[in-house]
Design a protein around this motif. Structure first.
Motif, PDB file in Angstrom:
ATOM      1  N   GLY A  44     -25.967 -68.099  28.224  1.00  0.00           N
ATOM      2  CA  GLY A  44     -26.562 -69.456  28.700  1.00  0.00           C
ATOM      3  C   GLY A  44     -25.655 -70.507  28.139  1.00  0.00           C
ATOM      4  O   GLY A  44     -24.447 -70.230  27.881  1.00  0.00           O
ATOM      5  N   THR A  45     -26.080 -71.578  28.026  1.00  0.00           N
ATOM      6  CA  THR A  45     -25.116 -72.557  27.301  1.00  0.00           C
ATOM      7  C   THR A  45     -24.600 -72.257  26.060  1.00  0.00           C
ATOM      8  O   THR A  45     -23.676 -72.647  25.598  1.00  0.00           O
ATOM      9  N   GLY A  46     -25.494 -71.453  25.342  1.00  0.00           N
ATOM     10  CA  GLY A  46     -25.070 -71.099  23.959  1.00  0.00           C
ATOM     11  C   GLY A  46     -23.834 -70.192  23.824  1.00  0.00           C
ATOM     12  O   GLY A  46     -22.992 -70.316  23.170  1.00  0.00           O
ATOM     13  N   ALA A  47     -23.783 -69.346  24.796  1.00  0.00           N
ATOM     14  CA  ALA A  47     -22.550 -68.401  25.124  1.00  0.00           C
ATOM     15  C   ALA A  47     -21.407 -69.317  25.396  1.00  0.00           C
ATOM     16  O   ALA A  47     -20.258 -69.002  25.060  1.00  0.00           O
ATOM     17  N   LEU A  48     -21.423 -70.474  26.207  1.00  0.00           N
ATOM     18  CA  LEU A  48     -20.350 -71.325  26.661  1.00  0.00           C
ATOM     19  C   LEU A  48     -19.989 -71.941  25.174  1.00  0.00           C
ATOM     20  O   LEU A  48     -18.838 -72.160  25.095  1.00  0.00           O
ATOM     21  N   GLU A  49     -20.878 -72.467  24.233  1.00  0.00           N
ATOM     22  CA  GLU A  49     -20.589 -73.024  23.158  1.00  0.00           C
ATOM     23  C   GLU A  49     -19.933 -71.810  22.084  1.00  0.00           C
ATOM     24  O   GLU A  49     -18.663 -72.468  21.817  1.00  0.00           O
ATOM     25  N   ARG A  50     -20.455 -70.789  22.354  1.00  0.00           N
ATOM     26  CA  ARG A  50     -19.450 -69.739  21.423  1.00  0.00           C
ATOM     27  C   ARG A  50     -18.295 -69.466  21.940  1.00  0.00           C
ATOM     28  O   ARG A  50     -17.226 -69.420  21.162  1.00  0.00           O
ATOM     29  N   ALA A  51     -18.324 -69.326  23.340  1.00  0.00           N
ATOM     30  CA  ALA A  51     -16.659 -69.145  23.873  1.00  0.00           C
ATOM     31  C   ALA A  51     -15.840 -69.990  23.571  1.00  0.00           C
ATOM     32  O   ALA A  51     -14.715 -69.992  23.368  1.00  0.00           O
ATOM     33  N   ALA A  52     -16.428 -71.431  24.036  1.00  0.00           N
ATOM     34  CA  ALA A  52     -15.640 -72.720  23.530  1.00  0.00           C
ATOM     35  C   ALA A  52     -15.042 -72.829  22.167  1.00  0.00           C
ATOM     36  O   ALA A  52     -13.838 -73.141  21.907  1.00  0.00           O
ATOM     37  N   PHE A  53     -15.963 -72.349  21.374  1.00  0.00           N
ATOM     38  CA  PHE A  53     -15.587 -72.212  19.681  1.00  0.00           C
ATOM     39  C   PHE A  53     -14.194 -71.316  19.531  1.00  0.00           C
ATOM     40  O   PHE A  53     -13.363 -71.588  18.978  1.00  0.00           O
ATOM     41  N   ARG A  54     -14.427 -70.205  20.166  1.00  0.00           N
ATOM     42  CA  ARG A  54     -13.492 -69.144  20.077  1.00  0.00           C
ATOM     43  C   ARG A  54     -12.304 -69.460  20.733  1.00  0.00           C
ATOM     44  O   ARG A  54     -11.205 -69.017  20.067  1.00  0.00           O
ATOM     45  N   LEU A  55     -12.389 -70.083  21.746  1.00  0.00           N
ATOM     46  CA  LEU A  55     -11.143 -70.476  22.382  1.00  0.00           C
ATOM     47  C   LEU A  55     -10.371 -71.986  21.977  1.00  0.00           C
ATOM     48  O   LEU A  55      -9.453 -72.290  22.579  1.00  0.00           O
ATOM     49  N   SER A  56     -11.329 -72.689  20.898  1.00  0.00           N
ATOM     50  CA  SER A  56     -10.710 -73.902  20.743  1.00  0.00           C
ATOM     51  C   SER A  56     -10.557 -74.969  21.735  1.00  0.00           C
ATOM     52  O   SER A  56      -9.775 -75.482  21.934  1.00  0.00           O
ATOM     53  N   PRO A  60     -17.247 -79.942  26.995  1.00  0.00           N
ATOM     54  CA  PRO A  60     -17.351 -80.314  28.433  1.00  0.00           C
ATOM     55  C   PRO A  60     -16.237 -79.815  29.310  1.00  0.00           C
ATOM     56  O   PRO A  60     -16.411 -79.484  30.288  1.00  0.00           O
ATOM     57  N   GLU A  61     -15.239 -79.267  28.696  1.00  0.00           N
ATOM     58  CA  GLU A  61     -14.185 -78.841  29.680  1.00  0.00           C
ATOM     59  C   GLU A  61     -14.456 -77.203  30.035  1.00  0.00           C
ATOM     60  O   GLU A  61     -14.161 -76.943  31.267  1.00  0.00           O
ATOM     61  N   MET A  62     -15.241 -76.522  29.326  1.00  0.00           N
ATOM     62  CA  MET A  62     -16.113 -75.373  29.407  1.00  0.00           C
ATOM     63  C   MET A  62     -16.687 -75.520  30.844  1.00  0.00           C
ATOM     64  O   MET A  62     -16.735 -74.670  31.777  1.00  0.00           O
TER      65      MET A  62
END
Length: 189
Positions: A44-56, A60-62
């Motif tokens: 969900g949005t939490g997964a996008l947050e974790r992925a964004a963090f891992r990808l630096s 919003p770009e995600m």
């Protein structure tokens, strides 16, 4: 509805960043909830947050990338292409997007939109501000500009999205037919 959105986020991450990222995000969710969860359960949005963090990468770009990716899914692309014969017509009809989305996914809450046009600029104002939707829409617009072959500058200004259209036929857009996908060079037996 939530499972459909979660599945779309999972598929976006898989298609864009690969299985390793999807698995690591799923593993982080399993640790967070203290049990093994089936793949997709924690997306969900939490997964996008974790992925964004891992990808630096900024969150919003995600969301923008997710919106752009959605335009490459043929049923979504077709629904969006029915909205206009050219890119500017598509933009001018974005006020209809919540209603169109409701026809396909009745539980999906798309914020109401207002479109204002002047010369070669189009302003998309969100009447119900939502930063997630705002960035998804930027991605959708970017993807559809590519689909139509238009050259434009898209910027977020407060609660609005501004689209400056420089050339509606900058390059050849993707073929679109009301009859669906057409085979070219098909071999007959």
């Amino acid at each position: 509805m939530k499972s459909l959105i979660n599945r779309a986020i999972e598929e976006f991450l898989r298609a864009t960043y690969g299985e390793d990222l999807v698995q690591s995000v799923a593993d982080e969710e399993a640790v967070a909830v203290g049990r093994l969860a089936p793949l997709g359960a924690g997306f969900g949005t939490g997964a996008l947050e974790r992925a964004a963090f891992r990808l630096s990468k900024p969150l919003p770009e995600m969301f923008e990338d997710l919106g752009g990716w959605m335009t490459r899914i043929e049923p979504v692309r077709r629904l969006l292409r029915f909205s206009g014969r050219d890119f500017k017509d598509f933009l001018l009809r974005l006020e209809e997007l919540p209603g169109r989305a409701h026809l396909v996914l009745p539980d999906l809450e798309v914020p109401r939109l207002q479109v204002e046009a002047e010369d070669q600029s189009v302003w998309l104002v969100m009447l119900e501000p939502d930063p997630v939707w705002q960035h998804l829409l930027v991605g959708l617009i970017r993807g559809m500009a590519d689909d139509y072959g238009a050259l434009c500058l898209i910027s977020v200004e407060g609660l609005s999205i501004r689209i400056d259209i420089w050339d509606e036929q900058f390059f050849e857009g993707r073929i679109f037919s009301l009859q669906g996908a057409q085979l070219s060079g098909a071999v007959s037996s």
